[in-house]
Design an enzyme around this catalytic site. Structure first.
Site, PDB file in Angstrom:
ATOM      1  N   ARG A 230     -98.602  36.696 -16.074  1.00  0.00           N
ATOM      2  CA  ARG A 230     -99.433  36.314 -14.925  1.00  0.00           C
ATOM      3  C   ARG A 230     -99.516  37.461 -13.918  1.00  0.00           C
ATOM      4  NH1 ARG A 230    -100.386  30.773 -14.846  1.00  0.00           N
ATOM      5  NH2 ARG A 230     -98.857  29.502 -15.926  1.00  0.00           N
TER       6      ARG A 230
ATOM      7  N   ASP B 228     -99.838  29.081  -1.801  1.00  0.00           N
ATOM      8  CA  ASP B 228     -98.500  29.644  -1.962  1.00  0.00           C
ATOM      9  C   ASP B 228     -98.175  29.658  -3.453  1.00  0.00           C
ATOM     10  OD1 ASP B 228     -97.808  27.071  -2.627  1.00  0.00           O
ATOM     11  OD2 ASP B 228     -96.620  26.692  -0.815  1.00  0.00           O
ATOM     12  N   ALA B 229     -96.922  29.905  -3.785  1.00  0.00           N
ATOM     13  CA  ALA B 229     -96.588  30.091  -5.199  1.00  0.00           C
ATOM     14  C   ALA B 229     -96.596  28.783  -5.992  1.00  0.00           C
ATOM     15  CB  ALA B 229     -95.234  30.786  -5.323  1.00  0.00           C
TER      16      ALA B 229
ATOM     17  N   HIS C  94    -109.197  21.878  -2.859  1.00  0.00           N
ATOM     18  CA  HIS C  94    -108.691  20.912  -3.833  1.00  0.00           C
ATOM     19  C   HIS C  94    -109.384  19.563  -3.608  1.00  0.00           C
ATOM     20  CE1 HIS C  94    -105.918  19.118  -6.641  1.00  0.00           C
ATOM     21  NE2 HIS C  94    -105.751  18.123  -5.783  1.00  0.00           N
TER      22      HIS C  94
HETATM   23  C1  GRF Z   1    -113.889  21.648  -7.199  1.00  0.00           C
HETATM   24  O1  GRF Z   1    -113.798  20.255  -7.307  1.00  0.00           O
HETATM   25  C2  GRF Z   1    -112.699  22.194  -6.485  1.00  0.00           C
HETATM   26  O2  GRF Z   1    -112.209  21.342  -5.499  1.00  0.00           O
HETATM   27  C3  GRF Z   1    -111.687  22.352  -7.581  1.00  0.00           C
HETATM   28  O3  GRF Z   1    -112.439  22.773  -8.690  1.00  0.00           O
HETATM   29  C4  GRF Z   1    -113.769  22.322  -8.556  1.00  0.00           C
HETATM   30  C5  GRF Z   1    -114.652  23.518  -8.663  1.00  0.00           C
HETATM   31  O4  GRF Z   1    -116.001  23.163  -8.734  1.00  0.00           O
HETATM   32  N1  GRF Z   1    -110.651  23.280  -7.194  1.00  0.00           N
HETATM   33  P1  GRF Z   1    -117.102  24.285  -8.614  1.00  0.00           P
HETATM   34  O5  GRF Z   1    -116.840  25.303  -9.712  1.00  0.00           O
HETATM   35  O6  GRF Z   1    -117.012  24.904  -7.258  1.00  0.00           O
HETATM   36  O7  GRF Z   1    -118.384  23.557  -8.829  1.00  0.00           O
END
Ligand code: GRF
Length: 214
Positions: free
Chosen positions: A65, A141-142, A109
């Protein structure tokens, strides 16, 4: 403030950042480069369409990674990036990237963290039977979706919803919240105090709904 976006998928959040900038709603923030680990993903197409430089680094080509993150970091630095926005980037980032951009790597998220971290957040929220869900923008964060929360937006789960309806309702809020947060960071309106994050000012367009929190 130069923003680098990392993505793996369709890139609708990237599109929201691009469109907000076109409307003059991003303050000094501009997406200057888009990186992806999935060749041909929608985010790359959207970036190309907008005339934004792109790069692809497949995590499969790196032994660790950290080596993968070094490759990302090289590209982000080459473009003078000051803020890294993860937008559907399906990799865990390491301290290689995080230490290079302290409190300058953010993620969106599709749930109200700390509930439902990880993948399948909308499905898990729907299956759990919550009456409200939403989205969270947080510093990375990690851990997985564990960093200090910058802003959240809340949506109801309505009778008659299916998982897709909920996903789309959350996504609409993502597209409002992410540009507003990136703008606030670019305007130096965001300060971090341990786990507590303070955002000064309320961008136009986000104060009009009683369920929105930025
Ligand atoms: C979104 O639901 C975001 O919250 C999550 O992944 C999805 C990405 O969708 N982290 P997009 O590629 O921006 O359409």
């Amino acid at each position: 403030m130069k923003v680098g976006v990392l993505a793996s998928g369709s890139g609708t959040n990237l599109q929201a950042l691009i469109d907000a900038a076109t409307r003059g709603e991003m303050g000094p923030a501009r997406v200057v480069v888009v990186g992806a680990n999935v060749p041909g993903c929608g985010a790359l197409e959207r970036a190309a369409q907008a005339g934004i430089p792109t790069f692809v680094r497949s995590h499969k080509d790196f032994a660790t990674r950290e080596e993968f993150d070094h490759a990302l970091l090289d590209e982000l630095r080459r473009h003078g990036v000051g803020v890294v926005a993860l937008a559907g980037f399906m990799r865990i980032v390491t301290p290689v990237l995080l230490d290079a951009f302290p409190h300058r790597v953010v993620n969106i998220h599709p749930a109200l963290l700390p509930s439902f971290p990880g993948v399948h957040a909308q499905e898990q929220a729907f299956d759990y039977g919550v009456r409200f869900s939403g989205c969270t923008v947080h510093f990375v964060d990690a851990g997985t979706d564990t960093g200090p929360i910058i802003a959240q937006a809340v949506v109801p789960v309505l009778d008659g919803d299916d998982e897709e309806a909920l996903r789309l309702r959350i996504l609409a809020e993502e597209h409002r919240l992410y540009p507003a947060v990136i703008r606030a960071i670019a305007e130096n309106r965001v300060t971090v105090d341990g786990r507590r994050v303070h955002v000064r000012g309320t961008p136009a367009g986000l104060a009009d709904g009683h369920l929105r929190s930025l």
